[in-house]
Write a protein that holds these residues in place. Structure first.
Motif, PDB file in Angstrom:
ATOM      1  N   TYR A 174     -14.482  33.741  24.095  1.00 34.33           N
ATOM      2  CA  TYR A 174     -15.414  32.679  23.992  1.00 34.33           C
ATOM      3  C   TYR A 174     -15.364  31.987  25.376  1.00 34.33           C
ATOM      4  CZ  TYR A 174     -11.447  30.249  21.961  1.00 34.33           C
ATOM      5  OH  TYR A 174     -10.432  29.585  21.469  1.00 34.33           O
ATOM      6  N   PHE A 175     -16.436  31.286  25.368  1.00 33.43           N
ATOM      7  CA  PHE A 175     -16.573  30.296  26.689  1.00 33.43           C
ATOM      8  C   PHE A 175     -16.311  28.948  26.044  1.00 33.43           C
ATOM      9  CE2 PHE A 175     -18.511  33.985  28.413  1.00 33.43           C
ATOM     10  CZ  PHE A 175     -18.709  33.924  29.517  1.00 33.43           C
ATOM     11  N   ALA A 176     -15.424  28.073  27.006  1.00 30.26           N
ATOM     12  CA  ALA A 176     -15.301  26.656  26.569  1.00 30.26           C
ATOM     13  C   ALA A 176     -15.492  25.712  27.869  1.00 30.26           C
ATOM     14  CB  ALA A 176     -14.007  26.431  26.016  1.00 30.26           C
ATOM     15  N   PRO A 177     -15.709  24.429  27.613  1.00 30.65           N
ATOM     16  CA  PRO A 177     -16.148  23.814  28.991  1.00 30.65           C
ATOM     17  C   PRO A 177     -14.635  23.414  29.662  1.00 30.65           C
ATOM     18  CG  PRO A 177     -16.407  22.256  26.878  1.00 30.65           C
ATOM     19  CD  PRO A 177     -16.106  23.889  26.433  1.00 30.65           C
ATOM     20  N   PHE A 178     -14.543  23.645  31.014  1.00 30.87           N
ATOM     21  CA  PHE A 178     -13.176  23.411  31.847  1.00 30.87           C
ATOM     22  C   PHE A 178     -13.843  22.372  32.910  1.00 30.87           C
ATOM     23  CE2 PHE A 178     -11.865  26.830  29.251  1.00 30.87           C
ATOM     24  CZ  PHE A 178     -10.416  26.738  29.194  1.00 30.87           C
ATOM     25  N   ALA A 179     -12.789  21.646  33.571  1.00 31.29           N
ATOM     26  CA  ALA A 179     -12.950  20.763  34.654  1.00 31.29           C
ATOM     27  C   ALA A 179     -11.487  20.574  35.230  1.00 31.29           C
ATOM     28  CB  ALA A 179     -13.575  19.299  34.264  1.00 31.29           C
ATOM     29  N   GLU A 231     -15.732  20.452  41.851  1.00 36.99           N
ATOM     30  CA  GLU A 231     -17.012  20.431  41.926  1.00 36.99           C
ATOM     31  C   GLU A 231     -17.976  20.079  40.649  1.00 36.99           C
ATOM     32  OE1 GLU A 231     -18.767  20.243  45.114  1.00 36.99           O
ATOM     33  OE2 GLU A 231     -16.736  20.125  45.979  1.00 36.99           O
ATOM     34  N   GLY A 232     -17.168  20.326  39.657  1.00 37.53           N
ATOM     35  CA  GLY A 232     -17.920  20.158  38.200  1.00 37.53           C
ATOM     36  C   GLY A 232     -17.396  20.429  37.249  1.00 37.53           C
ATOM     37  N   ILE A 233     -17.913  20.720  36.250  1.00 34.55           N
ATOM     38  CA  ILE A 233     -17.580  21.341  34.769  1.00 34.55           C
ATOM     39  C   ILE A 233     -18.289  22.676  34.751  1.00 34.55           C
ATOM     40  CG2 ILE A 233     -17.608  20.947  32.334  1.00 34.55           C
ATOM     41  CD1 ILE A 233     -17.693  17.883  32.854  1.00 34.55           C
ATOM     42  N   ALA A 234     -17.653  23.465  33.953  1.00 38.31           N
ATOM     43  CA  ALA A 234     -18.459  24.791  33.671  1.00 38.31           C
ATOM     44  C   ALA A 234     -17.829  25.296  32.399  1.00 38.31           C
ATOM     45  CB  ALA A 234     -17.832  25.708  35.042  1.00 38.31           C
ATOM     46  N   LEU A 235     -18.715  26.133  31.826  1.00 34.73           N
ATOM     47  CA  LEU A 235     -18.227  26.734  30.701  1.00 34.73           C
ATOM     48  C   LEU A 235     -17.521  28.214  31.267  1.00 34.73           C
ATOM     49  CD1 LEU A 235     -21.208  26.979  28.149  1.00 34.73           C
ATOM     50  CD2 LEU A 235     -18.998  25.849  28.086  1.00 34.73           C
ATOM     51  N   LEU A 236     -16.120  28.457  30.730  1.00 42.40           N
ATOM     52  CA  LEU A 236     -15.552  29.741  31.219  1.00 42.40           C
ATOM     53  C   LEU A 236     -14.811  30.355  30.322  1.00 42.40           C
ATOM     54  CD1 LEU A 236     -13.762  27.993  34.278  1.00 42.40           C
ATOM     55  CD2 LEU A 236     -15.647  29.741  34.543  1.00 42.40           C
ATOM     56  N   ARG A 281     -17.189  24.936  21.383  1.00 46.91           N
ATOM     57  CA  ARG A 281     -17.156  26.049  22.473  1.00 46.91           C
ATOM     58  C   ARG A 281     -18.523  27.054  22.142  1.00 46.91           C
ATOM     59  NH1 ARG A 281     -12.507  29.943  18.956  1.00 46.91           N
ATOM     60  NH2 ARG A 281     -14.269  30.110  17.173  1.00 46.91           N
ATOM     61  N   SER A 282     -18.514  28.266  23.091  1.00 45.50           N
ATOM     62  CA  SER A 282     -19.668  29.092  23.040  1.00 45.50           C
ATOM     63  C   SER A 282     -19.285  30.060  21.573  1.00 45.50           C
ATOM     64  CB  SER A 282     -19.792  30.147  23.972  1.00 45.50           C
ATOM     65  OG  SER A 282     -18.490  30.969  23.791  1.00 45.50           O
ATOM     66  N   ASP A 283     -20.402  30.660  21.175  1.00 48.46           N
ATOM     67  CA  ASP A 283     -20.290  31.841  19.897  1.00 48.46           C
ATOM     68  C   ASP A 283     -19.014  32.796  20.636  1.00 48.46           C
ATOM     69  OD1 ASP A 283     -22.076  30.871  18.265  1.00 48.46           O
ATOM     70  OD2 ASP A 283     -23.689  32.042  19.247  1.00 48.46           O
TER      71      ASP A 283
END
Length: 300
Positions: A161-166, A233-238, A260-262
């Motif tokens: 699954y994807f989660a927000p990272f910075a 440079e920013g926040i991303a779902l990874l 998180r994502s599904d």
């Protein structure tokens, strides 16, 4: 009966091309064509209609292919059953995976395989498309999501699954969002296959939130997005599995940890076979426990 002729004909029909069949069989195009022609002459029927653009199987050719394919598979199974208990696995093992998934999950287990089985060679094919395992001569794929091709064998490894990272530097300069809706106030780097205009997140209570985005950067390569996040440079779902090392070294920070994502299943996928090829069986046995540990659903 020349079984070599039959095997070559079966391969041509499977891949739909004399050129591709010759490539996979490692023989000249002229040899493949000659063998099929010899088979047609011996049988006294046309099996294939050849044009410069298309290869068409005749009715007689389809009937002969169906019976021959079963026979070839039985012979391959017999050989693999006999050889699986004799000596060590050997030969070329071709494995495919999406770029980010493969580059994150495969290096360690491939290194272990090469070390343990010196007679195995591995070719890795990282491609962000659905590779046709049979026509392209690939032994094994790692795929994410529900499988659409029911003719393939799948062994579930775990989930992704994807989660927000910075990066820590980005959070120091711009603050840490405490709710998904606060992401609108930040520079969000968007992975285009997830959507260019919004992120959809879910928490452990199955509450869902949709975040509208107007990010300054959109890309279709997860490794590029990850590098930009590392650069502040920013926040991303990874995907969490491609951030393990950087998270442990505090180079990346998972923010909004309840969101998180599904979840999507991740599986080994390979063509059906009565007896699994010894080199494929050896690799999967070596890799499964390691990958299942990395792909456990041990977070929300």
């Amino acid at each position: 009966m020349d079984l070599n002729e039959v095997a070559i004909f079966v391969k041509v029909v499977q891949v739909g091309s004399f050129h591709q069949a010759a490539k996979q069989l490692d023989m000249p195009n002229s040899t493949v064509s000659a063998k099929v022609s010899s088979l047609e002459k011996r049988l006294g029927v046309t099996l294939l209609h050849r044009t410069t653009r298309k290869l068409q199987v005749t009715e007689a050719g389809q009937a002969f292919f169906n019976r021959s394919l079963n026979a070839i598979q039985e012979l391959q199974g017999a050989e693999e059953e006999v050889t699986s208990n004799q000596g060590e696995p050997q030969g070329l093992l071709r494995i495919t995976a999406p770029s980010a998934l493969g580059s994150s999950l495969l290096p360690d287990v491939v290194a272990k395989c090469l070390s343990k089985y010196p007679k195995i060679q591995v070719e890795l094919i990282f491609a962000d498309r659905i590779v046709d395992l049979i026509s392209e001569g690939v032994d094994l794929a790692i795929r994410a999501g529900e499988l659409s091709d029911s003719s393939l064998v799948a062994k579930k490894l775990g989930v992704g699954y994807f989660a927000p990272f910075a990066s820590a530097s980005y959070l120091k300069n711009h603050g840490t969002p405490l709710h998904p809706k606060e992401l609108r106030e930040h520079s969000c780097l968007q992975f285009s296959p997830l959507g260019k205009e919004k992120w959809e997140l879910v928490n452990k209570n199955k509450n869902k939130v949709t975040v509208s985005l107007s990010g300054r950067l959109i890309a279709d390569d997860l490794n590029v997005i990850k590098d930009l996040v590392l650069a502040g440079e920013g926040i991303a779902l990874l995907p969490t599995f491609i951030c393990e090392m950087e998270t442990k070294k505090n180079k990346l920070v998972r923010i909004l940890p309840d969101w998180r994502s599904d979840v999507r299943p991740i599986s080994f996928v390979y063509p059906p076979q009565k007896f699994v090829n010894p080199k494929l069986k050896a690799f999967m046995n070596l890799a499964i426990d390691d990958l299942k540990e990395r792909l456990k659903d041990n977070e929300i």
